[in-house]
Motif scaffolding. Sequence first.
Motif, short mmCIF file in Angstrom:
data_model
loop_
_atom_site.label_atom_id
_atom_site.label_comp_id
_atom_site.label_asym_id
_atom_site.label_seq_id
_atom_site.Cartn_x
_atom_site.Cartn_y
_atom_site.Cartn_z
N GLY A 259 12.03 -5.13 -3.39
CA GLY A 259 11.03 -5.58 -4.36
C GLY A 259 11.25 -4.92 -5.71
N LYS B 61 12.50 5.99 -3.63
CA LYS B 61 12.92 4.61 -3.40
C LYS B 61 13.70 4.08 -4.60
N ASN C 270 2.14 -11.17 0.32
CA ASN C 270 3.46 -11.42 -0.27
C ASN C 270 4.60 -10.95 0.63
N VAL C 271 4.58 -9.71 1.04
CA VAL C 271 5.70 -9.16 1.79
C VAL C 271 5.84 -9.86 3.15
N SER D 112 -1.05 -11.15 10.42
CA SER D 112 -2.40 -10.58 10.48
C SER D 112 -3.02 -10.49 9.10
N HIS E 36 -7.48 -2.65 -4.33
CA HIS E 36 -8.04 -2.71 -2.97
C HIS E 36 -9.18 -1.71 -2.90
N SER F 132 -6.67 -8.12 7.22
CA SER F 132 -7.48 -6.93 7.52
C SER F 132 -8.58 -7.22 8.56
N THR G 17 10.89 -8.42 -1.70
CA THR G 17 10.59 -7.33 -0.75
C THR G 17 10.82 -7.81 0.69
N ARG H 169 -2.06 -1.49 -7.40
CA ARG H 169 -2.77 -1.94 -6.19
C ARG H 169 -4.25 -2.11 -6.48
N ARG I 120 11.95 -12.69 -7.40
CA ARG I 120 11.07 -11.51 -7.35
C ARG I 120 9.98 -11.67 -6.30
N GLY J 40 -3.08 -6.79 -3.36
CA GLY J 40 -4.15 -7.33 -4.20
C GLY J 40 -3.72 -7.69 -5.61
N ASN K 172 12.04 -1.51 2.13
CA ASN K 172 11.30 -2.41 1.24
C ASN K 172 11.68 -2.23 -0.23
N SER L 132 4.07 -5.05 7.64
CA SER L 132 4.11 -5.52 6.24
C SER L 132 2.72 -5.60 5.63
N ALA L 133 1.78 -4.76 6.13
CA ALA L 133 0.42 -4.81 5.59
C ALA L 133 0.09 -3.57 4.76
N THR L 134 -0.02 -2.40 5.43
CA THR L 134 -0.52 -1.24 4.70
C THR L 134 -0.09 0.07 5.35
P1 NDP Z 1 -0.76 -8.40 -0.38
O1 NDP Z 1 -2.04 -8.04 -1.01
O2 NDP Z 1 -0.04 -9.61 -0.82
O3 NDP Z 1 -0.94 -8.48 1.21
C1 NDP Z 1 -1.41 -7.41 1.94
C2 NDP Z 1 -1.64 -7.87 3.38
O4 NDP Z 1 -1.98 -6.75 4.17
C3 NDP Z 1 -2.80 -8.85 3.50
O5 NDP Z 1 -2.57 -9.69 4.60
C4 NDP Z 1 -3.97 -7.91 3.75
O6 NDP Z 1 -5.06 -8.52 4.43
C5 NDP Z 1 -3.33 -6.86 4.63
N1 NDP Z 1 -4.00 -5.58 4.46
C6 NDP Z 1 -4.23 -4.91 3.30
N2 NDP Z 1 -4.89 -3.78 3.52
C7 NDP Z 1 -5.08 -3.73 4.85
C8 NDP Z 1 -5.72 -2.80 5.70
N3 NDP Z 1 -6.28 -1.68 5.22
N4 NDP Z 1 -5.71 -3.06 7.04
C9 NDP Z 1 -5.15 -4.19 7.53
N5 NDP Z 1 -4.55 -5.11 6.77
C10 NDP Z 1 -4.51 -4.88 5.45
O7 NDP Z 1 0.19 -7.10 -0.55
P2 NDP Z 1 1.77 -6.98 -0.39
O8 NDP Z 1 2.25 -7.95 0.62
O9 NDP Z 1 2.35 -6.99 -1.74
O10 NDP Z 1 1.92 -5.48 0.15
C11 NDP Z 1 1.96 -5.17 1.54
C12 NDP Z 1 2.62 -3.81 1.74
O11 NDP Z 1 3.94 -3.83 1.20
C13 NDP Z 1 1.92 -2.63 1.03
O12 NDP Z 1 2.09 -1.48 1.80
C14 NDP Z 1 2.71 -2.51 -0.27
O13 NDP Z 1 2.62 -1.20 -0.82
C15 NDP Z 1 4.12 -2.78 0.26
N6 NDP Z 1 5.10 -3.17 -0.74
C16 NDP Z 1 4.91 -4.26 -1.53
C17 NDP Z 1 5.86 -4.64 -2.45
C18 NDP Z 1 5.75 -5.87 -3.25
O14 NDP Z 1 6.73 -6.25 -3.90
N7 NDP Z 1 4.63 -6.58 -3.25
C19 NDP Z 1 7.08 -3.82 -2.66
C20 NDP Z 1 7.22 -2.74 -1.70
C21 NDP Z 1 6.25 -2.43 -0.81
P3 NDP Z 1 -6.29 -9.18 3.61
O15 NDP Z 1 -5.79 -10.53 3.21
O16 NDP Z 1 -7.39 -9.19 4.58
O17 NDP Z 1 -6.55 -8.28 2.43
#
Ligand code: NDP
Length: 444
Positions: free
Chosen positions: A372, A112, A238-239, A258, A94, A260, A207, A92, A203, A166, A369, A317-319
Amino acid sequence: MNAAKVLEDLKRRFPNEPEYHQAVEEVLGTIEEEYNKHPEFDKVNLIERLCIPDRVYQFRVTWMDDKGNIQTNMGYRVQHNNAIGPYKGGIRFHSSVNLGILKFLAFEQTFKNSLTTLPMGGGKGGSDFSPRGKSNAEVMRFCQAFMLELWRHIGPETDVPAGDIGVGGREVGYMFGMYKKLTREFSGVLTGKGREFGGSLIRPEATGYGNIYFLLEMLKTRNIDIKGKTCLVSGSGNVAQYTAEKLIELGAKVVTMSDSDGYIYDPDGIDREKLDYIMELKNLYRGRIREYAEKYGCKYVPGARPWNEKADIALPSATQNEINGDDAKALVANGVFAVSEGANMPSTPEAIRVFQDAKILYAPGKAANAGGVSVSGLEMTQNSIKLSWSQEEVDEKLKSIMKNIHEACVKYGTEPDGYINYVKGANVAGFMKVANAMMAQGIV
Ligand code: NDP
């Protein structure tokens, strides 16, 4: 085991890591009963050995920005547990990343990965570097500097990182390039690679798609059809993107996404064309979700999350901790009957209590999830046998894994009144396999 005492000890030894304490507390609370049926576990202090990571690497990452200034960030890799396979878990990038957050993620990842039925241990890594607003060249220099430290601790049979917040295909590609250069080996050391160099089909989608496959299994237990249901999705990475894609394909209506900075609410629903726009906006131009509202003339709410909108299903699906107790109450009051977590630990303990008290369908990220990392596991297999499977083959395997995870949750989580406690089911099922493997391998 006395769960309260174990937790108290961890808090004392590792203060200032609230997310790690939160994740451990949730697991201990649900496995205590099962654990105590096995006095042999306590004799070898299994629980502490399972809660504390095997090891943690921590390092400084130094890189040069486009203006010629030298920047420093922190880098980490938490190798939590390798009882059932090599450490496996994402990286990650961030600004919020710290050791406590990565320890929570690595701990969760262990259970998991166990649930997926594939041979993968648990790990997680990352940096407080934020790719937001950085040029491609800066991201590349950072990824290379990060790998310059990390490479000696990972390997296809040791520890196999992937993406997370990220870290997408671009970042995985840059890290893979540097690893290959340093080791002079072309190996499956990272998953989520580009298709041309060992990446698995499906891939990127895994997720989000996997979460919807899990949701369908949950809906089946109540004879509910997903078609026409209104869904709240948070995030737009992504998710979130592939969650929305599958929902649209199945005839559900996605009304929010949404980032951040805030969320958009589109009462007409995000259709295929609008989702293509979001994918381009986020993946190519690295823009803000606000621009969607400007383009399509819908509502944008800055600084807020979408949980007050009316809907049937919510897919955070954000955080982590993006749904608190009040958000959960609003969701239930507005008619939401299913919550399936794409993100890791997006619901606070108070929120989980609200969902479970209301007896709605609620799936924790650890189960929902897991698609993934499952397809990451399938990518590792394809890399080792030096073959690649078709899209259909991987998608079928993903569906069957999500179905199996659902069955495991039902087996261990069904309560006397018939309510399926997916948190308990996932934790107990994931725990038992790791615990048995640790027992068999002695005190190491
Ligand atoms: P990305 O970086 O592709 O997307 C993250 C999204 O969440 C963005 O829209 C981002 O907004 C938003 N976000 C991130 N941090 C915050 C915050 N503190 N508050 C509000 N919004 C936020 O990441 P992923 O889609 O890969 O991951 C999303 C979630 O899914 C995480 O919890 C991750 O651990 C989990 N996950 C991911 C997997 C994967 O295969 N990628 C597998 C399993 C779980 P902004 O664009 O403004 O940064």
